[in-house]
Design an enzyme around this catalytic site. Structure first.
Site, PDB file in Angstrom:
ATOM      1  N   GLN A   2      21.739  35.377  71.220  1.00 12.39           N
ATOM      2  CA  GLN A   2      21.600  36.816  71.003  1.00 12.39           C
ATOM      3  C   GLN A   2      22.736  37.584  71.687  1.00 12.39           C
ATOM      4  O   GLN A   2      22.841  38.795  71.541  1.00 12.39           O
ATOM      5  CB  GLN A   2      20.250  37.287  71.544  1.00 12.39           C
ATOM      6  CG  GLN A   2      19.063  36.618  70.855  1.00 12.39           C
ATOM      7  CD  GLN A   2      17.768  36.859  71.587  1.00 12.39           C
ATOM      8  OE1 GLN A   2      17.030  37.785  71.283  1.00 12.39           O
ATOM      9  NE2 GLN A   2      17.472  36.018  72.573  1.00 12.39           N
ATOM     10  N   HIS A  27      23.770  38.354  66.670  1.00 11.24           N
ATOM     11  CA  HIS A  27      24.134  39.776  66.684  1.00 11.24           C
ATOM     12  C   HIS A  27      25.634  40.014  66.557  1.00 11.24           C
ATOM     13  O   HIS A  27      26.118  41.114  66.836  1.00 11.24           O
ATOM     14  CB  HIS A  27      23.602  40.428  67.967  1.00 11.24           C
ATOM     15  CG  HIS A  27      22.113  40.378  68.067  1.00 11.24           C
ATOM     16  ND1 HIS A  27      21.439  40.227  69.256  1.00 11.24           N
ATOM     17  CD2 HIS A  27      21.155  40.446  67.107  1.00 11.24           C
ATOM     18  CE1 HIS A  27      20.131  40.207  69.038  1.00 11.24           C
ATOM     19  NE2 HIS A  27      19.945  40.335  67.739  1.00 11.24           N
ATOM     20  N   CYS A  34      41.488  52.129  61.000  1.00 12.11           N
ATOM     21  CA  CYS A  34      41.738  50.722  60.651  1.00 12.11           C
ATOM     22  C   CYS A  34      43.232  50.479  60.459  1.00 12.11           C
ATOM     23  O   CYS A  34      43.902  51.209  59.711  1.00 12.11           O
ATOM     24  CB  CYS A  34      40.973  50.379  59.374  1.00 12.11           C
ATOM     25  SG  CYS A  34      41.396  48.760  58.690  1.00 12.11           S
ATOM     26  N   SER A  57      14.292  37.462  77.371  1.00 13.35           N
ATOM     27  CA  SER A  57      12.933  38.010  77.372  1.00 13.35           C
ATOM     28  C   SER A  57      12.387  38.128  75.956  1.00 13.35           C
ATOM     29  O   SER A  57      11.188  38.358  75.770  1.00 13.35           O
ATOM     30  CB  SER A  57      12.926  39.396  78.034  1.00 13.35           C
ATOM     31  OG  SER A  57      13.678  40.318  77.254  1.00 13.35           O
TER      32      SER A  57
END
Length: 274
Positions: free
Chosen positions: A102, A120, A179, A222
Protein backbone atom coordinates in the site's frame (compact mmCIF):
# COMPACT_ATOMS: atom_id res chain seq x y z
CA UNK A 1 9.88 -10.11 20.22
CA UNK A 2 8.86 -13.04 22.40
CA UNK A 3 10.57 -16.29 21.31
CA UNK A 4 7.22 -18.10 21.52
CA UNK A 5 5.68 -15.66 19.05
CA UNK A 6 8.54 -16.18 16.62
CA UNK A 7 8.23 -19.95 16.81
CA UNK A 8 4.51 -19.66 16.24
CA UNK A 9 5.15 -17.55 13.15
CA UNK A 10 7.75 -20.01 11.86
CA UNK A 11 5.39 -22.95 12.31
CA UNK A 12 2.65 -21.05 10.53
CA UNK A 13 5.00 -20.14 7.67
CA UNK A 14 6.04 -23.78 7.30
CA UNK A 15 2.37 -24.83 7.09
CA UNK A 16 1.55 -22.20 4.44
CA UNK A 17 4.31 -22.16 1.79
CA UNK A 18 2.41 -20.04 -0.79
CA UNK A 19 2.13 -16.72 0.97
CA UNK A 20 0.41 -13.49 -0.03
CA UNK A 21 1.79 -10.47 1.85
CA UNK A 22 -0.06 -7.19 2.28
CA UNK A 23 2.43 -4.53 3.37
CA UNK A 24 1.89 -1.06 4.74
CA UNK A 25 3.53 2.02 6.20
CA UNK A 26 5.15 0.06 9.02
CA UNK A 27 7.59 -1.37 6.48
CA UNK A 28 8.97 2.10 5.73
CA UNK A 29 8.79 4.08 8.98
CA UNK A 30 12.19 2.73 10.05
CA UNK A 31 13.82 4.42 7.05
CA UNK A 32 12.43 7.83 7.92
CA UNK A 33 9.15 7.91 6.00
CA UNK A 34 6.37 8.91 8.43
CA UNK A 35 3.03 7.11 8.63
CA UNK A 36 -0.50 8.49 8.84
CA UNK A 37 -1.92 6.62 11.83
CA UNK A 38 -1.10 5.86 15.45
CA UNK A 39 -1.24 2.45 17.13
CA UNK A 40 -4.96 2.85 17.78
CA UNK A 41 -5.59 3.35 14.07
CA UNK A 42 -6.43 7.05 14.41
CA UNK A 43 -5.08 9.86 12.22
CA UNK A 44 -1.90 11.49 13.51
CA UNK A 45 -2.38 14.49 11.24
CA UNK A 46 -5.02 16.04 8.97
CA UNK A 47 -6.21 13.67 6.27
CA UNK A 48 -4.32 13.91 2.96
CA UNK A 49 -5.60 15.88 -0.01
CA UNK A 50 -8.38 14.24 -2.00
CA UNK A 51 -8.36 13.62 -5.73
CA UNK A 52 -11.36 15.90 -6.16
CA UNK A 53 -9.67 18.81 -4.35
CA UNK A 54 -6.39 18.34 -6.23
CA UNK A 55 -8.03 18.25 -9.65
CA UNK A 56 -10.53 21.02 -8.95
CA UNK A 57 -8.49 23.77 -7.28
CA UNK A 58 -5.28 25.34 -8.59
CA UNK A 59 -4.34 26.60 -5.11
CA UNK A 60 -4.60 23.07 -3.72
CA UNK A 61 -2.22 21.89 -6.44
CA UNK A 62 0.22 24.71 -5.70
CA UNK A 63 0.18 23.85 -1.99
CA UNK A 64 0.64 20.16 -2.80
CA UNK A 65 3.66 20.67 -5.06
CA UNK A 66 5.29 23.21 -2.73
CA UNK A 67 5.14 20.72 0.12
CA UNK A 68 6.18 17.88 -2.20
CA UNK A 69 9.25 19.80 -3.37
CA UNK A 70 10.48 19.98 0.24
CA UNK A 71 9.33 16.46 1.13
CA UNK A 72 11.23 14.99 -1.82
CA UNK A 73 14.45 15.64 0.11
CA UNK A 74 13.54 12.62 2.26
CA UNK A 75 11.45 10.51 -0.11
CA UNK A 76 13.83 10.82 -3.05
CA UNK A 77 16.80 9.64 -0.97
CA UNK A 78 15.11 6.85 1.02
CA UNK A 79 16.75 3.42 0.90
CA UNK A 80 15.24 -0.01 1.69
CA UNK A 81 15.15 -1.10 5.30
CA UNK A 82 14.98 -4.44 7.07
CA UNK A 83 11.35 -5.17 6.14
CA UNK A 84 11.93 -4.52 2.44
CA UNK A 85 15.07 -6.64 2.37
CA UNK A 86 13.48 -9.50 4.31
CA UNK A 87 10.46 -9.70 2.00
CA UNK A 88 12.74 -9.65 -1.07
CA UNK A 89 14.71 -12.52 0.45
CA UNK A 90 11.54 -14.48 1.24
CA UNK A 91 10.50 -14.08 -2.40
CA UNK A 92 13.88 -15.39 -3.56
CA UNK A 93 13.43 -18.35 -1.23
CA UNK A 94 10.14 -19.18 -2.96
CA UNK A 95 7.99 -18.47 0.08
CA UNK A 96 6.26 -15.34 -1.13
CA UNK A 97 3.83 -15.61 -4.04
CA UNK A 98 2.93 -11.92 -4.27
CA UNK A 99 3.52 -8.75 -2.28
CA UNK A 100 0.74 -6.17 -2.31
CA UNK A 101 2.18 -2.93 -0.99
CA UNK A 102 0.00 0.00 0.00
CA UNK A 103 3.11 2.21 0.10
CA UNK A 104 4.05 4.44 -2.82
CA UNK A 105 7.80 4.73 -2.12
CA UNK A 106 9.03 1.95 -4.45
CA UNK A 107 11.36 0.58 -1.77
CA UNK A 108 10.25 -3.04 -2.13
CA UNK A 109 11.38 -3.10 -5.75
CA UNK A 110 14.57 -1.26 -4.79
CA UNK A 111 15.26 -4.06 -2.29
CA UNK A 112 14.90 -6.70 -5.02
CA UNK A 113 11.25 -7.78 -4.85
CA UNK A 114 9.93 -8.65 -8.31
CA UNK A 115 6.44 -10.02 -7.70
CA UNK A 116 4.93 -6.83 -6.33
CA UNK A 117 1.76 -4.86 -6.93
CA UNK A 118 1.99 -1.16 -6.03
CA UNK A 119 -1.67 -0.90 -5.08
CA UNK A 120 -1.66 2.88 -4.77
CA UNK A 121 0.93 3.62 -7.47
CA UNK A 122 4.39 5.18 -7.23
CA UNK A 123 5.30 8.63 -5.94
CA UNK A 124 8.49 8.45 -8.04
CA UNK A 125 6.47 8.86 -11.25
CA UNK A 126 4.43 11.84 -12.44
CA UNK A 127 1.41 11.53 -14.73
CA UNK A 128 -0.02 14.07 -17.16
CA UNK A 129 -3.79 13.90 -16.73
CA UNK A 130 -4.29 15.31 -20.24
CA UNK A 131 -1.95 13.40 -22.58
CA UNK A 132 -1.32 10.40 -20.30
CA UNK A 133 2.48 10.55 -20.49
CA UNK A 134 4.52 9.58 -17.43
CA UNK A 135 7.92 10.90 -16.39
CA UNK A 136 10.28 10.71 -13.43
CA UNK A 137 9.49 12.65 -10.28
CA UNK A 138 13.23 13.34 -9.91
CA UNK A 139 13.13 15.27 -13.21
CA UNK A 140 10.18 17.31 -12.02
CA UNK A 141 12.09 18.17 -8.85
CA UNK A 142 14.68 20.02 -10.90
CA UNK A 143 11.96 22.02 -12.64
CA UNK A 144 10.28 22.87 -9.33
CA UNK A 145 13.56 24.04 -7.81
CA UNK A 146 14.37 26.17 -10.87
CA UNK A 147 10.94 27.81 -10.80
CA UNK A 148 10.90 28.36 -7.04
CA UNK A 149 14.44 29.07 -5.76
CA UNK A 150 13.27 31.01 -2.68
CA UNK A 151 10.99 28.18 -1.58
CA UNK A 152 13.92 25.78 -1.76
CA UNK A 153 15.47 27.61 1.21
CA UNK A 154 12.54 26.75 3.49
CA UNK A 155 12.55 23.89 5.97
CA UNK A 156 9.58 21.61 6.59
CA UNK A 157 9.47 18.37 8.56
CA UNK A 158 8.85 15.27 6.44
CA UNK A 159 5.31 13.91 6.26
CA UNK A 160 3.85 10.69 4.78
CA UNK A 161 4.09 9.89 1.06
CA UNK A 162 6.69 12.52 0.24
CA UNK A 163 4.70 15.37 1.74
CA UNK A 164 6.12 17.98 4.15
CA UNK A 165 4.58 19.99 6.97
CA UNK A 166 4.66 23.42 5.39
CA UNK A 167 2.01 26.00 6.31
CA UNK A 168 1.64 29.77 6.62
CA UNK A 169 2.90 30.50 3.11
CA UNK A 170 1.28 32.24 0.16
CA UNK A 171 1.03 29.16 -2.03
CA UNK A 172 -0.47 31.19 -4.86
CA UNK A 173 3.10 32.37 -5.55
CA UNK A 174 4.42 28.86 -6.09
CA UNK A 175 5.13 27.94 -9.70
CA UNK A 176 3.96 24.55 -11.01
CA UNK A 177 5.15 23.48 -14.46
CA UNK A 178 2.88 21.94 -17.06
CA UNK A 179 3.51 18.57 -18.68
CA UNK A 180 6.89 18.59 -20.45
CA UNK A 181 5.47 16.37 -23.22
CA UNK A 182 2.29 18.13 -24.34
CA UNK A 183 3.22 21.52 -22.87
CA UNK A 184 -0.16 22.31 -21.32
CA UNK A 185 -1.34 19.27 -19.37
CA UNK A 186 -2.11 19.17 -15.65
CA UNK A 187 0.37 16.95 -13.81
CA UNK A 188 -0.21 14.82 -10.72
CA UNK A 189 1.82 12.17 -8.92
CA UNK A 190 1.11 8.73 -10.35
CA UNK A 191 -0.57 7.61 -7.13
CA UNK A 192 -4.12 6.85 -6.07
CA UNK A 193 -5.33 9.80 -4.03
CA UNK A 194 -8.01 9.55 -1.38
CA UNK A 195 -11.32 9.66 -3.26
CA UNK A 196 -9.74 8.05 -6.34
CA UNK A 197 -10.30 4.47 -7.50
CA UNK A 198 -7.60 1.80 -7.66
CA UNK A 199 -7.29 0.61 -11.29
CA UNK A 200 -9.34 -2.52 -11.94
CA UNK A 201 -6.43 -4.51 -13.36
CA UNK A 202 -4.49 -4.12 -10.11
CA UNK A 203 -7.47 -5.25 -8.08
CA UNK A 204 -7.95 -8.27 -10.35
CA UNK A 205 -4.30 -9.34 -10.02
CA UNK A 206 -4.53 -9.06 -6.24
CA UNK A 207 -7.80 -10.99 -6.04
CA UNK A 208 -6.32 -13.75 -8.21
CA UNK A 209 -3.38 -13.92 -5.80
CA UNK A 210 -5.74 -14.22 -2.83
CA UNK A 211 -7.44 -17.17 -4.49
CA UNK A 212 -4.20 -19.03 -5.20
CA UNK A 213 -2.39 -18.31 -1.93
CA UNK A 214 -2.34 -20.64 1.07
CA UNK A 215 -2.48 -17.78 3.55
CA UNK A 216 -2.20 -14.01 3.97
CA UNK A 217 0.41 -12.16 6.04
CA UNK A 218 -0.25 -8.53 6.94
CA UNK A 219 3.04 -6.70 7.46
CA UNK A 220 3.03 -3.26 9.06
CA UNK A 221 -0.48 -2.12 8.17
CA UNK A 222 -3.56 -1.17 10.15
CA UNK A 223 -5.65 -1.81 6.99
CA UNK A 224 -7.90 1.12 7.86
CA UNK A 225 -8.17 1.95 4.15
CA UNK A 226 -10.63 -0.32 2.35
CA UNK A 227 -8.50 -0.63 -0.79
CA UNK A 228 -6.17 -3.03 1.06
CA UNK A 229 -8.64 -4.40 3.59
CA UNK A 230 -10.83 -5.87 0.81
CA UNK A 231 -8.23 -8.55 0.07
CA UNK A 232 -8.22 -9.69 3.69
CA UNK A 233 -12.01 -9.88 3.59
CA UNK A 234 -11.81 -11.99 0.43
CA UNK A 235 -9.22 -14.27 2.03
CA UNK A 236 -11.43 -14.72 5.09
CA UNK A 237 -14.44 -15.57 2.92
CA UNK A 238 -12.31 -18.22 1.18
CA UNK A 239 -11.26 -19.75 4.50
CA UNK A 240 -7.62 -18.66 4.25
CA UNK A 241 -5.43 -18.32 7.31
CA UNK A 242 -4.60 -14.68 8.09
CA UNK A 243 -1.83 -13.43 10.40
CA UNK A 244 -0.55 -9.92 11.12
CA UNK A 245 2.76 -8.45 12.23
CA UNK A 246 1.81 -4.97 13.35
CA UNK A 247 2.13 -2.73 16.37
CA UNK A 248 -1.38 -1.71 17.43
CA UNK A 249 -4.85 -2.43 16.15
CA UNK A 250 -5.76 -3.46 12.63
CA UNK A 251 -9.13 -3.32 10.93
CA UNK A 252 -8.83 -7.07 10.42
CA UNK A 253 -8.21 -8.03 14.06
CA UNK A 254 -11.42 -10.08 14.25
CA UNK A 255 -10.37 -12.08 11.17
CA UNK A 256 -6.86 -12.99 12.30
CA UNK A 257 -5.64 -16.39 13.42
CA UNK A 258 -3.17 -14.44 15.55
CA UNK A 259 -1.17 -11.22 15.61
CA UNK A 260 2.43 -10.49 16.57
CA UNK A 261 2.84 -6.97 17.97
CA UNK A 262 6.53 -6.47 17.28
CA UNK A 263 8.89 -4.54 15.02
CA UNK A 264 7.96 -5.62 11.51
CA UNK A 265 11.48 -5.35 10.07
CA UNK A 266 13.17 -7.39 12.80
CA UNK A 267 10.40 -9.97 12.76
CA UNK A 268 10.49 -10.45 8.99
CA UNK A 269 14.28 -10.71 9.10
CA UNK A 270 13.97 -13.49 11.67
CA UNK A 271 11.46 -15.28 9.42
CA UNK A 272 13.66 -14.86 6.34
CA UNK A 273 16.55 -16.44 8.24
CA UNK A 274 14.39 -19.45 9.13
Amino acid sequence: MEPLALWRLKDWLHAHPRLLVIGGAGCSTEVGIPDYRDQSGQWKRPQPVTYQAFMGDVLVRQRYWARSMLGWRVMGQAQPGAAHKALALMEQQGRLQLLITQNVDGLHEAAGSQHTVDLHGRIGTVLCTDCGQRFARADLQQQLLALNPAWAQLYAAPAPDGDADLEGQDFSQFGVPSCPHCGTGLIKPDVVFFGETVPRDRVRICMDAVASADAVLIAGSSLMVYSGYRFVLAAHEQGKSIVAINRGVTRADALLDFKVEADVGQTLMALAAY
